[in-house]
Write a protein that holds these residues in place. Sequence first.
Motif, PDB file in Angstrom:
ATOM      1  N   PRO A   1       0.796  -1.231   0.000  1.00 31.08           N
ATOM      2  CA  PRO A   1       0.000   0.000   0.000  1.00 31.08           C
ATOM      3  C   PRO A   1       0.829   1.283   0.000  1.00 31.08           C
ATOM      4  CG  PRO A   1       0.108  -0.913   2.210  1.00 31.08           C
ATOM      5  CD  PRO A   1       0.805  -1.892   1.307  1.00 31.08           C
ATOM      6  N   GLY A   2       2.141   1.172   0.080  1.00 28.09           N
ATOM      7  CA  GLY A   2       2.973   2.376   0.125  1.00 28.09           C
ATOM      8  C   GLY A   2       3.989   2.401  -0.996  1.00 28.09           C
ATOM      9  N   ASP A   3       4.747   3.474  -1.047  1.00 25.49           N
ATOM     10  CA  ASP A   3       5.793   3.615  -2.057  1.00 25.49           C
ATOM     11  C   ASP A   3       7.093   3.045  -1.509  1.00 25.49           C
ATOM     12  OD1 ASP A   3       4.114   4.888  -3.856  1.00 25.49           O
ATOM     13  OD2 ASP A   3       4.465   6.851  -2.923  1.00 25.49           O
ATOM     14  N   LEU A   4       7.612   2.038  -2.177  1.00 26.76           N
ATOM     15  CA  LEU A   4       8.850   1.414  -1.727  1.00 26.76           C
ATOM     16  C   LEU A   4      10.048   2.246  -2.157  1.00 26.76           C
ATOM     17  CD1 LEU A   4       8.293  -2.350  -2.598  1.00 26.76           C
ATOM     18  CD2 LEU A   4       8.101  -1.262  -0.375  1.00 26.76           C
ATOM     19  N   PRO A   5      11.105   2.264  -1.347  1.00 29.91           N
ATOM     20  CA  PRO A   5      12.347   2.890  -1.812  1.00 29.91           C
ATOM     21  C   PRO A   5      12.938   2.090  -2.950  1.00 29.91           C
ATOM     22  CG  PRO A   5      12.689   1.767   0.283  1.00 29.91           C
ATOM     23  CD  PRO A   5      11.209   1.738   0.028  1.00 29.91           C
ATOM     24  N   SER A   6      13.719   2.725  -3.765  1.00 30.57           N
ATOM     25  CA  SER A   6      14.328   2.044  -4.897  1.00 30.57           C
ATOM     26  C   SER A   6      15.332   1.001  -4.406  1.00 30.57           C
ATOM     27  CB  SER A   6      15.048   3.050  -5.796  1.00 30.57           C
ATOM     28  OG  SER A   6      15.853   2.382  -6.737  1.00 30.57           O
ATOM     29  N   PRO A   7      15.331  -0.206  -5.017  1.00 32.03           N
ATOM     30  CA  PRO A   7      16.313  -1.218  -4.604  1.00 32.03           C
ATOM     31  C   PRO A   7      17.747  -0.813  -4.911  1.00 32.03           C
ATOM     32  CG  PRO A   7      15.107  -1.924  -6.565  1.00 32.03           C
ATOM     33  CD  PRO A   7      14.423  -0.698  -6.055  1.00 32.03           C
TER      34      PRO A   7
ATOM     35  N   ILE B   1      10.296 -10.716   0.617  1.00 32.80           N
ATOM     36  CA  ILE B   1      10.753  -9.845   1.705  1.00 32.80           C
ATOM     37  C   ILE B   1      12.184  -9.441   1.374  1.00 32.80           C
ATOM     38  CG2 ILE B   1      11.058  -9.574   4.183  1.00 32.80           C
ATOM     39  CD1 ILE B   1       8.195 -10.205   3.394  1.00 32.80           C
ATOM     40  N   ASP B   2      12.338  -8.243   0.836  1.00 34.27           N
ATOM     41  CA  ASP B   2      13.665  -7.752   0.472  1.00 34.27           C
ATOM     42  C   ASP B   2      13.969  -6.486   1.269  1.00 34.27           C
ATOM     43  OD1 ASP B   2      12.006  -5.894  -0.718  1.00 34.27           O
ATOM     44  OD2 ASP B   2      12.504  -6.474  -2.780  1.00 34.27           O
ATOM     45  N   LEU B   3      15.125  -5.920   1.027  1.00 35.10           N
ATOM     46  CA  LEU B   3      15.539  -4.750   1.801  1.00 35.10           C
ATOM     47  C   LEU B   3      14.624  -3.544   1.583  1.00 35.10           C
ATOM     48  CD1 LEU B   3      17.515  -3.882   3.902  1.00 35.10           C
ATOM     49  CD2 LEU B   3      19.177  -3.327   2.109  1.00 35.10           C
ATOM     50  N   PRO B   4      14.175  -3.238   0.358  1.00 35.84           N
ATOM     51  CA  PRO B   4      13.230  -2.120   0.202  1.00 35.84           C
ATOM     52  C   PRO B   4      11.956  -2.299   1.031  1.00 35.84           C
ATOM     53  CG  PRO B   4      14.181  -2.663  -1.915  1.00 35.84           C
ATOM     54  CD  PRO B   4      14.637  -3.735  -0.972  1.00 35.84           C
ATOM     55  N   HIS B   5      11.396  -3.510   1.056  1.00 37.85           N
ATOM     56  CA  HIS B   5      10.190  -3.737   1.855  1.00 37.85           C
ATOM     57  C   HIS B   5      10.482  -3.580   3.351  1.00 37.85           C
ATOM     58  CE1 HIS B   5       8.352  -5.510  -1.791  1.00 37.85           C
ATOM     59  NE2 HIS B   5       7.207  -5.246  -1.185  1.00 37.85           N
ATOM     60  N   LEU B   6      11.636  -4.066   3.788  1.00 39.94           N
ATOM     61  CA  LEU B   6      11.972  -3.945   5.204  1.00 39.94           C
ATOM     62  C   LEU B   6      12.177  -2.490   5.586  1.00 39.94           C
ATOM     63  CD1 LEU B   6      12.598  -5.274   7.902  1.00 39.94           C
ATOM     64  CD2 LEU B   6      14.973  -5.523   7.158  1.00 39.94           C
ATOM     65  N   VAL B   7      12.873  -1.723   4.741  1.00 40.52           N
ATOM     66  CA  VAL B   7      13.083  -0.296   5.018  1.00 40.52           C
ATOM     67  C   VAL B   7      11.753   0.436   5.074  1.00 40.52           C
ATOM     68  CG1 VAL B   7      14.022   1.852   4.069  1.00 40.52           C
ATOM     69  CG2 VAL B   7      15.427  -0.221   4.100  1.00 40.52           C
ATOM     70  N   TRP B   8      10.889   0.189   4.103  1.00 38.09           N
ATOM     71  CA  TRP B   8       9.571   0.836   4.082  1.00 38.09           C
ATOM     72  C   TRP B   8       8.788   0.502   5.353  1.00 38.09           C
ATOM     73  CZ3 TRP B   8       4.861  -1.975   3.695  1.00 38.09           C
ATOM     74  CH2 TRP B   8       3.728  -1.172   3.615  1.00 38.09           C
ATOM     75  N   THR B   9       8.859  -0.759   5.788  1.00 38.57           N
ATOM     76  CA  THR B   9       8.149  -1.188   6.985  1.00 38.57           C
ATOM     77  C   THR B   9       8.667  -0.473   8.224  1.00 38.57           C
ATOM     78  OG1 THR B   9       7.698  -3.380   6.052  1.00 38.57           O
ATOM     79  CG2 THR B   9       7.613  -3.176   8.449  1.00 38.57           C
ATOM     80  N   LEU B  10       9.980  -0.494   8.421  1.00 33.90           N
ATOM     81  CA  LEU B  10      10.557   0.105   9.626  1.00 33.90           C
ATOM     82  C   LEU B  10      10.362   1.609   9.650  1.00 33.90           C
ATOM     83  CD1 LEU B  10      13.899  -1.938   9.900  1.00 33.90           C
ATOM     84  CD2 LEU B  10      11.771  -2.251  11.199  1.00 33.90           C
ATOM     85  N   GLU B  11      10.533   2.268   8.518  1.00 33.52           N
ATOM     86  CA  GLU B  11      10.335   3.717   8.480  1.00 33.52           C
ATOM     87  C   GLU B  11       8.879   4.087   8.725  1.00 33.52           C
ATOM     88  OE1 GLU B  11      14.057   5.183   5.634  1.00 33.52           O
ATOM     89  OE2 GLU B  11      12.044   4.984   4.749  1.00 33.52           O
TER      90      GLU B  11
END
Length: 395
Positions: free
Chosen positions: A37-43, A353-363
């Motif tokens: 549902p959100g905008d992911l950071p670029s990988p 579950i990759d780093l962009p998804h984890l960053v988006w989640t934590l932020e």
Amino acid sequence: MTTAQARQDLDVQPTPLALLLLGRDADTRSERGVECPGDLPSPSDPDLVERARAAKEKLGEKVFILGHHYQRDEVIQFADVTGDSFKLAKDAAARPEAEYIVFCGVHFMAESADILTADEQKVVLPDLAAGCSMADMATAEQVAECWDVLTEAGIAERVVPVSYMNSSADIKAFTGEHGGTICTSSNAERALNWAFEQGDKVLFLPDQHLGRNTAVRDLGLSLEDCVLYNPHKPNGGLTAEELRNAKMILWRGHCSVHGRFSLDSVNEVRERVPGVNVLVHPECKHEVVSAADYVGSTEYIIKMLEEAPAGSKWAIGTELNLVQRLANRFAADDKEIVFLDRTVCFCSTMNRIDLPHLVWTLESLAEGKDINRIQVEKETAGFAQLALERMLALP
């Protein structure tokens, strides 16, 4: 004639499954087909690692990150604990001070964590489309229909359901409501022994291979004692007599990763690596398990390699992220660890579950936004927890 006209003339319509796989539809009862549902950071963002560290530090003890063994290294580096699905769910329950449980795994694992944690704790899955094809192979409706078939055959009261941890909350709830228990790949033998003390038949859900391998290898049953129930066929493709004669009624489900290994894989690696020890997960096919030197759960595989002597050679039949991590870990000990098959075999849904998804989640959590929360309905959670507690009480 255009493609669209040809399609209309043939009355070809996309199936619901096709739409799900294309990401163009959603099924709230399934573990597939949902969008972030959100905008992911670029990988390609070079600051992703630092952003993840900063967000995790800002959250402090409010967040507890669980990392399944099959996760990518880029994600595992931020996990507070690593393990298999049930170990991680128990670890989550042991951290009542954490407001957010970020589960880097797949949907059924997050459901189990939600069932076992306090109501005020929020279990978060970084990508809601991180499902499990095996868990999707048994729906609540299909299993209820199967139970009707067993009832009509006159055996339901003698059947004890045993469901693998790799199943949805609905299936765990069915198991609890009908007097059964949950099992993991490490305690399946104990679970089946318990079940046969309660009745004389077992309905094993949803992984046929773990059920068959445990029954035949560990309990000494024969392949003829096992029948395969296919939910896509009338009466599961079985006669009432076949059901009455069976001891193990296996659901037609499997792991898409472990199911790829074959007897040819075992034979080829023995020729390619002389003196190799073949070590596989019990979700592999029976012919693969029978040809292997050692068989065991993910935790068993790790322990075997930890205790292996220097200079030993191992071919591992499980998910590739874990095999690569173990190969790197033990390289300094002169332990040669190779993947059992030449074909790359990542778990595609786990790898969502990759780093962009984890960053988006934590932020997002650090900003006070509640996202991607996994919540199991109260009645379902109650029966599912009953089945899990039976497993915890196994001798």
